[in-house]
Design a protein around this motif. Sequence first.
Motif, mmCIF file in Angstrom:
data_model
loop_
_atom_site.group_PDB
_atom_site.id
_atom_site.type_symbol
_atom_site.label_atom_id
_atom_site.label_comp_id
_atom_site.label_asym_id
_atom_site.label_seq_id
_atom_site.Cartn_x
_atom_site.Cartn_y
_atom_site.Cartn_z
ATOM 1 N N ALA A 98 0.833 -1.215 0.000
ATOM 2 C CA ALA A 98 0.000 0.000 0.000
ATOM 3 C C ALA A 98 0.862 1.257 0.000
ATOM 4 N N LEU A 99 1.873 1.294 0.849
ATOM 5 C CA LEU A 99 2.728 2.477 0.928
ATOM 6 C C LEU A 99 3.579 2.641 -0.336
ATOM 7 N N GLN A 100 4.047 1.534 -0.902
ATOM 8 C CA GLN A 100 4.803 1.627 -2.152
ATOM 9 C C GLN A 100 3.949 2.242 -3.255
ATOM 10 N N LYS A 101 2.719 1.756 -3.389
ATOM 11 C CA LYS A 101 1.824 2.256 -4.442
ATOM 12 C C LYS A 101 1.480 3.719 -4.197
ATOM 13 N N ALA A 102 1.235 4.080 -2.953
ATOM 14 C CA ALA A 102 0.907 5.476 -2.630
ATOM 15 C C ALA A 102 2.068 6.405 -2.993
ATOM 16 N N LEU A 103 3.278 5.996 -2.666
ATOM 17 C CA LEU A 103 4.443 6.823 -3.006
ATOM 18 C C LEU A 103 4.657 6.901 -4.517
ATOM 19 N N GLU A 104 4.472 5.792 -5.218
ATOM 20 C CA GLU A 104 4.602 5.815 -6.679
ATOM 21 C C GLU A 104 3.654 6.859 -7.280
ATOM 22 N N GLU A 105 2.419 6.855 -6.805
ATOM 23 C CA GLU A 105 1.421 7.800 -7.310
ATOM 24 C C GLU A 105 1.747 9.237 -6.884
ATOM 25 N N MET A 106 2.026 9.419 -5.603
ATOM 26 C CA MET A 106 2.195 10.761 -5.057
ATOM 27 C C MET A 106 3.448 11.447 -5.592
ATOM 28 N N ASN A 108 4.226 11.750 -8.491
ATOM 29 C CA ASN A 108 3.840 12.426 -9.730
ATOM 30 C C ASN A 108 3.093 13.736 -9.496
ATOM 31 N N ALA A 109 2.759 14.033 -8.254
ATOM 32 C CA ALA A 109 2.053 15.285 -7.950
ATOM 33 C C ALA A 109 3.033 16.451 -8.035
ATOM 34 N N PRO A 110 2.560 17.583 -8.546
ATOM 35 C CA PRO A 110 3.439 18.761 -8.588
ATOM 36 C C PRO A 110 3.963 19.100 -7.188
ATOM 37 N N SER A 111 5.240 19.389 -7.099
ATOM 38 C CA SER A 111 5.860 19.619 -5.794
ATOM 39 C C SER A 111 5.295 20.840 -5.076
ATOM 40 N N SER A 156 11.267 13.610 2.651
ATOM 41 C CA SER A 156 12.047 14.284 1.608
ATOM 42 C C SER A 156 11.152 14.852 0.507
ATOM 43 N N LEU A 157 10.000 14.226 0.280
ATOM 44 C CA LEU A 157 9.064 14.711 -0.733
ATOM 45 C C LEU A 157 8.005 15.648 -0.157
ATOM 46 N N ASN A 158 8.119 15.937 1.141
ATOM 47 C CA ASN A 158 7.161 16.814 1.818
ATOM 48 C C ASN A 158 5.718 16.298 1.672
ATOM 49 N N ILE A 159 5.563 14.997 1.912
ATOM 50 C CA ILE A 159 4.247 14.361 1.886
ATOM 51 C C ILE A 159 3.843 14.072 3.321
ATOM 52 N N ASN A 160 2.665 14.547 3.700
ATOM 53 C CA ASN A 160 2.133 14.294 5.034
ATOM 54 C C ASN A 160 1.272 13.045 4.994
ATOM 55 N N ILE A 161 1.379 12.206 6.035
ATOM 56 C CA ILE A 161 0.574 10.994 6.101
ATOM 57 C C ILE A 161 -0.128 10.940 7.454
ATOM 58 N N PHE A 162 -1.403 10.582 7.406
ATOM 59 C CA PHE A 162 -2.222 10.506 8.609
ATOM 60 C C PHE A 162 -2.913 9.152 8.655
ATOM 61 N N PRO A 163 -2.477 8.247 9.547
ATOM 62 C CA PRO A 163 -3.171 6.972 9.678
ATOM 63 C C PRO A 163 -4.450 7.134 10.495
ATOM 64 N N LEU A 164 -5.510 6.497 10.050
ATOM 65 C CA LEU A 164 -6.755 6.386 10.804
ATOM 66 C C LEU A 164 -6.921 4.906 11.107
ATOM 67 N N TYR A 165 -7.045 4.576 12.378
ATOM 68 C CA TYR A 165 -6.956 3.181 12.809
ATOM 69 C C TYR A 165 -8.209 2.774 13.564
ATOM 70 N N ILE A 166 -8.849 1.696 13.115
ATOM 71 C CA ILE A 166 -9.956 1.082 13.850
ATOM 72 C C ILE A 166 -9.347 -0.029 14.694
ATOM 73 N N GLU A 167 -9.520 0.050 15.997
ATOM 74 C CA GLU A 167 -8.995 -0.975 16.891
ATOM 75 C C GLU A 167 -9.695 -2.305 16.624
ATOM 76 N N PRO A 168 -8.945 -3.390 16.357
ATOM 77 C CA PRO A 168 -9.569 -4.684 16.102
ATOM 78 C C PRO A 168 -10.370 -5.171 17.309
ATOM 79 N N LYS A 169 -11.545 -5.750 17.052
ATOM 80 C CA LYS A 169 -12.375 -6.283 18.136
ATOM 81 C C LYS A 169 -11.765 -7.547 18.727
#
Length: 188
Positions: A98-106, A108-111, A156-169
Motif C-alpha cells: 500500500a505504501l509503495q503504491k501510494a508513493l509511486e502515485e504521489m 507524480n504530484a506537482p511539488s 524528503s518529498l514533503n508528503i504528510n501521512i495521517f493513519p486512521l486506525y480502527i482498533e480490532p475487536k
Amino acid sequence: DIELMLVMDNSLSLKTNDPEGMRFSQVRTLLKSVHDRISKSRKPRAIRFSLITFANRAIVEIPLAEAVVLNAENLNSVGDEVESAAPGNQKNTDYVAALQKALEEMKNAPSQNCRVIVWFTDGAYWPSGGAKNSTEGGDLREAVCESGGFSETLRSLNINIFPLYIEPKNPDEKEDETASRDVMAHLT
C-alpha cells in the motif's frame, strides 16, 4: 492545489471490526470537512482526490493523474465510490504494498501542491505468506525505518501521512499489532 490521497484497507477483517460500515461515514465526514474548510478559507484551492485500496496487493482505484476535484455536488458520489471499491472482501493486509503504491502515485504530484495521504486501516501488517514482524524488526519496520525507507522518502518529498486506525475487536494472535501501531506513529 491539495492532493488528498486515501489509502483504504480492503481486508476481510473489516467485516468483523466494522460490520456496520462506519468507516464509510467517516470517509464522507473527512471529505466534507476538508472540502468545507478549504473552500471557505481566505485562499481556496482545488482538492484533488485519489484512491488506493489494499489487502494482499494495492490497487489504484482513482489515479492521481485522473484525480477527482472535490466540490459540494460530488462529495456523496465520491464517498459511494470509496464504499464500492473497498467493501472489505480481500485476504491479507500488506502495508508495504500500500505504501509503495501510494508513493509511486504521489511522486507524480506537482511539488508545489500540498500532498496528503490518509491511510485507513483496522489491523496489523499481514502480507501474503504471513506476518514478518517482531519487536526486533521485520519487513514492515525495515521498509519504513531503513535508510531510504518510506519514512525518509515521505519527509524528503514533503508528503504528510495521517493513519486512521480502527482498533480490532478480536485481534488475531498471529498479528503483531505493536509493530503496525509503532510504524504508523513513526510515519506521522
